[in-house]
Write an enzyme that holds these catalytic residues in place. Structure first.
Site, PDB file in Angstrom:
ATOM      1  N   HIS A 165      32.926  42.011  37.584  1.00  0.00           N
ATOM      2  CA  HIS A 165      32.625  43.431  37.367  1.00  0.00           C
ATOM      3  C   HIS A 165      33.864  44.336  37.482  1.00  0.00           C
ATOM      4  O   HIS A 165      33.838  45.456  36.993  1.00  0.00           O
ATOM      5  CB  HIS A 165      31.552  43.881  38.369  1.00  0.00           C
ATOM      6  CG  HIS A 165      31.856  43.441  39.773  1.00  0.00           C
ATOM      7  ND1 HIS A 165      31.650  42.148  40.201  1.00  0.00           N
ATOM      8  CD2 HIS A 165      32.370  44.102  40.836  1.00  0.00           C
ATOM      9  CE1 HIS A 165      32.024  42.032  41.468  1.00  0.00           C
ATOM     10  NE2 HIS A 165      32.464  43.209  41.874  1.00  0.00           N
ATOM     11  N   HIS A 170      57.680  26.333  32.987  1.00  0.00           N
ATOM     12  CA  HIS A 170      57.947  25.340  34.040  1.00  0.00           C
ATOM     13  C   HIS A 170      56.697  24.677  34.594  1.00  0.00           C
ATOM     14  O   HIS A 170      56.780  23.582  35.135  1.00  0.00           O
ATOM     15  CB  HIS A 170      58.694  26.002  35.205  1.00  0.00           C
ATOM     16  CG  HIS A 170      60.117  26.319  34.871  1.00  0.00           C
ATOM     17  ND1 HIS A 170      60.974  26.941  35.742  1.00  0.00           N
ATOM     18  CD2 HIS A 170      60.842  26.099  33.725  1.00  0.00           C
ATOM     19  CE1 HIS A 170      62.168  27.087  35.173  1.00  0.00           C
ATOM     20  NE2 HIS A 170      62.109  26.602  33.948  1.00  0.00           N
TER      21      HIS A 170
HETATM   22  C1  RB5 Z   1      35.427  42.417  43.527  1.00  0.00           C
HETATM   23  O1  RB5 Z   1      35.283  43.611  44.184  1.00  0.00           O
HETATM   24  C2  RB5 Z   1      36.717  41.730  43.929  1.00  0.00           C
HETATM   25  O2  RB5 Z   1      36.632  41.200  45.191  1.00  0.00           O
HETATM   26  C3  RB5 Z   1      37.035  40.659  42.944  1.00  0.00           C
HETATM   27  O3  RB5 Z   1      37.136  41.257  41.679  1.00  0.00           O
HETATM   28  C4  RB5 Z   1      38.310  39.885  43.112  1.00  0.00           C
HETATM   29  O4  RB5 Z   1      39.391  40.733  43.329  1.00  0.00           O
HETATM   30  C5  RB5 Z   1      38.305  38.744  44.000  1.00  0.00           C
HETATM   31  O5  RB5 Z   1      39.296  38.010  44.126  1.00  0.00           O
END
Ligand code: RB5
Length: 142
Positions: A10, A108
């Site tokens: 999202h 690499h």
């Molecule tokens: C979502 O809020 C966030 O945690 C996710 O997009 C990501 O960054 C996780 O590694």
């Protein structure tokens, strides 16, 4: 014909849509690109490993019959996507945050999945430049 297999959680929908809209600019030779968009499609919260599974499955399938397949995974930081993708057999996912990583992860490390973070306050044009470097750099072997 080249293929782009792409997915995001999202946090990455805007960046995903931007890359898809510019797909025919990715390859230096102007190769046209068909897209497999594995979601998600809005800001409703999803579990990123579910998107990773879809993208990796599609990437592996399409590798069998396409000249070039570019796999891209996007989340807020790129970290969750890269950690999850690297659990898959045969996948070398690279989290790219600058042009050098885009180049050397290919040259690499023979990275085969590009992971990007959408919440790094980096302009879409800058990130798209990394996509182009990644897609147009060969593994030097050895
Ligand atoms: C979502 O809020 C966030 O945690 C996710 O997009 C990501 O960054 C996780 O590694």
């Amino acid at each position: 014909m080249a293929m782009l297999v792409i997915g995001c959680d999202h946090a990455g929908v805007e960046l995903k849509n931007n890359i898809i809209s510019r797909r025919d600019e990715i390859h230096a030779g102007g190769m046209s690109v068909s897209v497999m968009d594995m979601g998600c499609f809005d800001d409703k919260s999803v579990d990123y490993p579910d998107i990773v599974d879809k993208v990796i499955d599609s990437y592996k399938l399409n590798k069998q019959n396409h000249e070039y397949v570019l796999g891209i995974l996007i989340c807020g930081t790129g970290l969750g996507m890269s950690m999850s993708a690297n659990k898959h057999k045969g996948i070398r996912a690279a989290l790219v945050t600058n042009p050098d990583l885009a180049e050397f992860s290919r040259r690499h490390n023979d990275a085969n999945i590009l992971c990007l973070g959408a919440r790094g306050n980096v302009h879409l044009d800058v990130i798209f430049a990394w996509v182009k470097i990644f897609a147009n750099t060969e593994f030097e072997g050895g």
